[in-house]
Design a protein around this motif. Structure first.
Motif, PDB file in Angstrom:
ATOM      1  N   GLU A 323      44.052  30.011   7.063  1.00 29.66           N
ATOM      2  CA  GLU A 323      43.571  29.936   8.438  1.00 29.66           C
ATOM      3  C   GLU A 323      42.325  29.055   8.516  1.00 29.66           C
ATOM      4  O   GLU A 323      41.506  29.034   7.589  1.00 29.66           O
ATOM      5  CB  GLU A 323      43.236  31.331   8.968  1.00 29.66           C
ATOM      6  N   VAL A 324      42.199  28.327   9.603  1.00 32.40           N
ATOM      7  CA  VAL A 324      40.977  27.558   9.855  1.00 32.40           C
ATOM      8  C   VAL A 324      39.984  28.501  10.532  1.00 32.40           C
ATOM      9  O   VAL A 324      40.193  28.939  11.660  1.00 32.40           O
ATOM     10  CB  VAL A 324      41.258  26.334  10.750  1.00 32.40           C
ATOM     11  N   ASP A 325      38.905  28.818   9.837  1.00 32.07           N
ATOM     12  CA  ASP A 325      37.950  29.817  10.332  1.00 32.07           C
ATOM     13  C   ASP A 325      36.960  29.243  11.334  1.00 32.07           C
ATOM     14  O   ASP A 325      36.532  29.941  12.247  1.00 32.07           O
ATOM     15  CB  ASP A 325      37.182  30.425   9.152  1.00 32.07           C
ATOM     16  N   GLU A 326      36.590  27.998  11.142  1.00 30.06           N
ATOM     17  CA  GLU A 326      35.634  27.361  12.050  1.00 30.06           C
ATOM     18  C   GLU A 326      36.100  25.947  12.376  1.00 30.06           C
ATOM     19  O   GLU A 326      36.521  25.207  11.479  1.00 30.06           O
ATOM     20  CB  GLU A 326      34.235  27.286  11.431  1.00 30.06           C
ATOM     21  N   VAL A 327      36.034  25.590  13.660  1.00 30.41           N
ATOM     22  CA  VAL A 327      36.218  24.205  14.092  1.00 30.41           C
ATOM     23  C   VAL A 327      34.919  23.795  14.776  1.00 30.41           C
ATOM     24  O   VAL A 327      34.642  24.223  15.902  1.00 30.41           O
ATOM     25  CB  VAL A 327      37.410  24.039  15.046  1.00 30.41           C
ATOM     26  N   LEU A 328      34.120  23.007  14.090  1.00 31.79           N
ATOM     27  CA  LEU A 328      32.810  22.619  14.600  1.00 31.79           C
ATOM     28  C   LEU A 328      32.878  21.227  15.221  1.00 31.79           C
ATOM     29  O   LEU A 328      33.297  20.271  14.567  1.00 31.79           O
ATOM     30  CB  LEU A 328      31.776  22.630  13.464  1.00 31.79           C
ATOM     31  N   LEU A 329      32.483  21.147  16.478  1.00 29.66           N
ATOM     32  CA  LEU A 329      32.433  19.863  17.179  1.00 29.66           C
ATOM     33  C   LEU A 329      31.020  19.309  17.092  1.00 29.66           C
ATOM     34  O   LEU A 329      30.062  19.955  17.528  1.00 29.66           O
ATOM     35  CB  LEU A 329      32.835  20.047  18.643  1.00 29.66           C
TER      36      LEU A 329
END
Length: 406
Positions: A323-329
């Motif tokens: 799973e992708v836990d964080e998507v930081l923009l």
């Protein structure tokens, strides 16, 4: 003189033999090309990985598609070392550094913010502390808030609240006005938002952090700086260089990692499929049992549908393993309201979980924190105020407000 017509059949036969032999050789070379092997089913639109560069040996081409591997555990003395993902020249010339403690960064960033944003806070305090607060003063307060990129709706809301409270208080003392203004600004920045980073192992797999953003905002640099933050917190980190389109991006990321002893999975093929590199990075992170895998992605314009679709693909391919836990923009604070438009589009494609705000050193740009959170419901989790390697720290709502009002 020799009759050339008598040699013509021989020449034709030799030419045919040469063509047949050449065809066999080409077929054998093509047959030796390898592809990335996925542990799960591939998407129908998955791209074919770029072929190995001509002139390289089979050892140089492994693993398939030019994707670099993690260094294996140390071997006993006397045995040949395994190939490392980092170029030896880079490792030799980049000394390992010890990142600054996170607590010290927060104090240093706060001091810089006090210096850079003091005009904003002082301007508001001067207006609200004047002997006579009429409509012209409230117009100036609203203009000051708008110039700080707080946004139209939050600015009007804050002005209305301040107007009511000033009437009720009936006082103009700087202390009272400052306390009132601080309270309302803290509410706007919203300290109740969860700004923690999900960077702990779960279910036997590492936390996966995907970093996205448009061209030129400093994604690769941010990944490198965040790696330093995590190393300072005793996290075992691995970097994935999925920005395969910008020249030297992978090498830049590898250099950042080498400075703090963090390995990087990268491709040796220009223009390789970024999804395959991201996949291999996560796979290596699982095998090596690291705490965090951070994947750097290529910059893309938010109005280019094809590029945004590809970003979505990178996330889907990663999720075949974890799973992708964080998507930081990553956003440049100096872009103002344009950063809000970027956040909206990226949020539709990859479900943004947090904002990293860089270059928060302008005298009137801090308000973008409020605008983003107000309209998107996505918290600002990290801020950067300088070019130094340790100029990145977790965002603190109350500390931010205290700094701009100091």
């Amino acid at each position: 003189m020799t009759d050339l017509s008598a040699l013509l059949p021989v020449i034709i036969i030799v030419a045919i033999v040469i063509l047949v032999v050449a065809g066999v050789v080409i077929g054998l070379v093509s047959g030796r090309r390898k592809k990335i092997t996925y542990t799960g089913p591939r998407d129908a639109n998955d791209q074919v990985v770029a072929p190995p560069r001509p002139g390289t040996s089979e050892a140089d081409q492994a693993p398939p598609g030019g994707v670099g591997t993690l260094p294996a555990p140390a071997e006993p003395a006397g045995e040949a070392p395994t190939e490392d993902v980092l170029d030896e020249a880079v490792v030799e010339r980049v000394p390992t550094e010890t990142p600054a403690p996170v607590a010290g960064r927060l104090q240093r960033l706060r001091e810089r913010l006090v210096k850079s944003n003091s005009l904003f806070g002082k301007g508001l305090l001067a207006l609200l502390s004047s002997d006579s607060i009429d409509e012209n003063v409230w117009d100036e307060v609203e203009e000051t808030l708008l110039l700080a990129d707080i946004g139209t709706e939050p600015s009007l809301e804050l002005v209305d609240t301040l107007r009511d409270r000033v009437k009720v208080m009936g006082t103009r003392s700087p202390e009272d006005v400052k306390a009132m203004l601080r309270e309302e600004l803290v509410k706007l920045v919203d300290p109740s938002m969860d700004r923690s980073l999900k960077v702990s192992r779960a279910d036997g797999k590492p936390a996966v952090v995907l970093v996205v953003g448009v061209n030129g905002v400093g994604k690769t640099t941010t990944v490198g700086k965040l790696a330093r933050v995590l190393v300072a917190e005793d996290k075992d980190v691995l970097l994935g260089a999925a920005d395969t389109f910008r020249a030297a991006a992978a090498q830049q990321l590898a250099t950042w990692g080498a400075r703090v002893g963090v390995p990087t999975v990268k491709s040796d093929v220009d223009g390789a499929d970024p999804a395959s590199v991201a996949f291999e990075a996560v796979k290596a992170g699982i095998e090596q049992e690291v705490d965090v895998v951070m994947v750097d992605t290529a910059g893309r314009l938010q109005n280019k549908v094809g590029l945004m679709d590809e970003l979505g693909k990178v996330k889907r391919v990663i999720e075949k393993q974890a799973e992708v836990d964080e998507v930081l923009l990553v956003l440049d604070a100096t872009t103002g309201q344009n950063g809000l438009n970027q956040a909206k589009v990226f949020g539709e494609v990859v479900d943004i979980t947090g904002i990293v705000l860089t270059k928060l050193d302008g005298t009137a740009k801090g308000g973008i924190v409020v605008a983003i959170q107000k309209q998107l419901g996505v918290p600002v989790k990290l801020v950067g105020l300088g070019e130094g390697p340790d100029d990145l720290a977790p965002f603190d709502a109350e500390g931010f407000v205290d700094a701009i009002l100091a």
